[in-house]
Design a protein around this motif. Structure first.
Motif, PDB file in Angstrom:
ATOM      1  N   PRO A  53       0.820  -1.219   0.000  1.00  0.00           N
ATOM      2  CA  PRO A  53       0.000   0.000   0.000  1.00  0.00           C
ATOM      3  C   PRO A  53       0.856   1.274   0.000  1.00  0.00           C
ATOM      4  O   PRO A  53       0.495   2.270  -0.634  1.00  0.00           O
ATOM      5  N   GLY A  54       1.999   1.231   0.678  1.00  0.00           N
ATOM      6  CA  GLY A  54       2.893   2.384   0.710  1.00  0.00           C
ATOM      7  C   GLY A  54       3.479   2.694  -0.663  1.00  0.00           C
ATOM      8  O   GLY A  54       3.563   3.855  -1.071  1.00  0.00           O
ATOM      9  N   ILE A  55       3.868   1.656  -1.383  1.00  0.00           N
ATOM     10  CA  ILE A  55       4.410   1.846  -2.739  1.00  0.00           C
ATOM     11  C   ILE A  55       3.341   2.424  -3.659  1.00  0.00           C
ATOM     12  O   ILE A  55       3.597   3.355  -4.426  1.00  0.00           O
ATOM     13  N   VAL A  56       2.131   1.874  -3.563  1.00  0.00           N
ATOM     14  CA  VAL A  56       1.025   2.372  -4.395  1.00  0.00           C
ATOM     15  C   VAL A  56       0.690   3.811  -4.022  1.00  0.00           C
ATOM     16  O   VAL A  56       0.532   4.670  -4.899  1.00  0.00           O
ATOM     17  N   LEU A  57       0.591   4.107  -2.736  1.00  0.00           N
ATOM     18  CA  LEU A  57       0.308   5.467  -2.282  1.00  0.00           C
ATOM     19  C   LEU A  57       1.374   6.441  -2.776  1.00  0.00           C
ATOM     20  O   LEU A  57       1.063   7.511  -3.305  1.00  0.00           O
ATOM     21  N   PHE A  58       2.628   6.067  -2.624  1.00  0.00           N
ATOM     22  CA  PHE A  58       3.740   6.917  -3.027  1.00  0.00           C
ATOM     23  C   PHE A  58       3.701   7.217  -4.525  1.00  0.00           C
ATOM     24  O   PHE A  58       3.849   8.373  -4.933  1.00  0.00           O
ATOM     25  N   THR A  59       3.481   6.176  -5.338  1.00  0.00           N
ATOM     26  CA  THR A  59       3.544   6.375  -6.786  1.00  0.00           C
ATOM     27  C   THR A  59       2.251   6.948  -7.363  1.00  0.00           C
ATOM     28  O   THR A  59       2.275   7.942  -8.084  1.00  0.00           O
ATOM     29  N   VAL A  60       1.114   6.338  -7.038  1.00  0.00           N
ATOM     30  CA  VAL A  60      -0.155   6.714  -7.672  1.00  0.00           C
ATOM     31  C   VAL A  60      -0.655   8.068  -7.186  1.00  0.00           C
ATOM     32  O   VAL A  60      -1.067   8.905  -7.990  1.00  0.00           O
ATOM     33  N   ASN A  61      -0.630   8.283  -5.878  1.00  0.00           N
ATOM     34  CA  ASN A  61      -1.140   9.548  -5.364  1.00  0.00           C
ATOM     35  C   ASN A  61      -0.045  10.584  -5.124  1.00  0.00           C
ATOM     36  O   ASN A  61      -0.320  11.779  -5.171  1.00  0.00           O
ATOM     37  N   GLY A  62       1.174  10.137  -4.869  1.00  0.00           N
ATOM     38  CA  GLY A  62       2.271  11.071  -4.630  1.00  0.00           C
ATOM     39  C   GLY A  62       2.942  11.542  -5.910  1.00  0.00           C
ATOM     40  O   GLY A  62       2.834  12.706  -6.296  1.00  0.00           O
TER      41      GLY A  62
END
Length: 131
Positions: A53-62
């Motif tokens: 979830p952290g990787i997805v949050l970082f890339t997709v939303n960040g």
């Protein structure tokens, strides 16, 4: 249109910096203890820790928010589409998060609203640029 672009930029910056910080924190410490979020939040999800979830949050939303922010600031072609895409990604993230966590909290309303506003701004800017 300038006011809508400024609002979009502020929302993208707010979402992007929070997602980069939160995502990076989860990547560095997948237990969630740095952010004081217990892994018990993930009991109804397919994840055992916050790494994915952290990787997805970082890339997709960040990262995507920041790319869209720069694209919008430069007023490059199709920036309205990118704003809509980021809004859709944010709304999708929130919906999936609510389903997996089986709860709804104030942050879901805040960021879900930001996603809907970004969708509306992107659509409006796209339509106005085609006139």
């Amino acid at each position: 249109m300038k006011t809508l672009r400024i609002l979009a930029c502020l929302l993208l910056l707010f979402n992007g910096t929070g997602a980069l910080f939160g995502g990076w924190s989860f990547i560095q410490d997948p237990t969630g203890s740095d952010l004081q979020i217990p892994t018990t939040y993930l009991e109804h999800s397919p994840f055992h820790d916050f790494l994915i979830p952290g990787i997805v949050l970082f890339t997709v939303n960040g990262v995507l928010s920041m790319v869209t922010l720069v694209w919008t600031l430069m007023q490059w072609k199709h920036y309205g589409w990118l704003i809509m895409l980021q809004g859709a990604m944010l709304v999708g993230w929130i919906i999936i998060q609510m389903i997996m966590l089986r709860e709804i909290n104030l942050y879901h309303f805040i960021f879900g609203s930001i996603g809907i506003i970004l969708l509306w701004i992107g659509w409006t800017l796209k339509v106005k640029s085609e006139e």
